[in-house]
Enzyme design. Structure first.
Site, PDB file in Angstrom:
ATOM      1  N   TYR A  62       0.756  -1.416  -0.024  1.00  0.00           N
ATOM      2  CA  TYR A  62       0.429   0.131   0.243  1.00  0.00           C
ATOM      3  C   TYR A  62       0.643   1.208  -0.082  1.00  0.00           C
ATOM      4  CZ  TYR A  62      -4.798  -2.700   0.223  1.00  0.00           C
ATOM      5  OH  TYR A  62      -5.749  -3.229   0.135  1.00  0.00           O
ATOM      6  N   SER A  63       2.246   1.340  -0.751  1.00  0.00           N
ATOM      7  CA  SER A  63       3.268   2.356  -0.851  1.00  0.00           C
ATOM      8  C   SER A  63       2.756   3.874  -1.588  1.00  0.00           C
ATOM      9  CB  SER A  63       4.422   1.992  -0.823  1.00  0.00           C
ATOM     10  OG  SER A  63       5.077   2.454  -1.174  1.00  0.00           O
TER      11      SER A  63
END
Length: 289
Positions: A62-63
């Site tokens: 989820y960067s």
């Protein structure tokens, strides 16, 4: 190559806060947002000057950094590849990365710890490959983040920023010191044991009395949250019309409110909060809302 920055300063009118202004770096770009563009700006310039056309970087599933790098690569004519920490998954963030043309390589958490080895083992023979550390951490990123301070038309008693790697904080502190401002920089680590942020900052600039770390606002650690923080986000967004995320900016705004409530910060002092973007991170916690 560089796009024009749109990052106004806005005053926040909400009961929890006194004399609070926000540097709206979240408005710079929908995908290369906030401090992500600040960090990538000079990294991309250096890669281009070295005739490197393949950006290799690292991040979690989820960067925001991965999305920003993928979007910037597509916009400025680079290829991009990311080593993604953990088992192979599909989510909204990685979908965006793929749409922007980023190749994803999932690696186990142990292998992920040695990023230089991963880069070398996969791209040693690729003369176009350019290494970008997780979160963009680098002296080029710090240089980009100093410009947050140089853009300001006024001075503030306090500047607040959330921190993951400390790169943005290092740029802010460096510029505050260079301009000899009276401003105190308050850094809110979003990870447990956030004292290491000071060591990360010291790689790029000297530690001084301008810096204050508040390590008690991590809400359980990186990408962790609590019902109290979620309630705070809902109330803040409803009252201000400004979206904040559970991973970084909500923890920063909560800290400001708490420090004012406890009279640790004078109500008459002028405060600037740096909205570092990262709003897509909400997608990874949609079940919390």
């Amino acid at each position: 190559m560089f796009q024009e920055i749109y990052s106004p300063v806005q005053k926040i009118e909400i009961d929890l806060f006194d004399n609070l202004f926000v540097k709206r770096d979240d408005l710079i770009d929908p995908y290369v947002s906030g401090n992500k563009w600040r960090k990538l700006k000079y990294i991309l310039a250096k890669a281009s000057n070295e005739n490197k056309k393949h950006l290799i970087t690292f991040g979690g599933a989820y960067s925001n950094h991965l999305v920003a790098t993928a979007a910037a690569a597509a916009r400025f004519g680079f290829k991009s590849t990311a080593f993604v920490r953990g088992e192979a998954v599909q989510n909204e963030m990685l979908l965006l990365c793929s749409l922007f043309g980023m190749k994803l390589i999932f690696v186990d958490r142990q292998s992920y710890k040695n990023k230089n080895l991963l880069f070398k083992s996969h791209f040693e023979d690729d003369s176009n490959a350019y290494f970008i550390d997780e979160g963009g951490a680098s002296k080029e990123a710090v240089k980009g983040c100093t410009e947050i301070i140089t853009e300001l038309n006024e001075t503030y008693d306090h500047i607040f920023v959330a921190a993951g790697t400390g790169t943005t904080a290092a740029g802010l502190l460096k510029a505050i010191q260079y301009k000899n401002l009276h401003t105190i920089l308050h850094v809110i680590p979003v990870l447990k044991g956030g004292d290491f942020i000071k060591d990360e900052i010291s790689k790029y600039t000297s530690i001084s009395d301008h810096l204050t770390l508040h390590t008690g606002f991590h809400f359980g650690g990186y990408a962790k949250t609590t019902p109290e923080l979620i309630h705070f986000i809902k109330n803040f967004t409803e009252k201000t019309g400004m979206l904040i995320d559970p991973v970084y900016t909500a923890k920063m705004f909560y800290a400001i409110a708490d420090l004012q409530r406890k009279n640790i910060i004078n109500a008459n002092d002028k405060i600037l909060a740096i909205h570092t973007g990262g709003l897509l991170g909400i997608l990874g916690m949609k079940d919390k809302f």
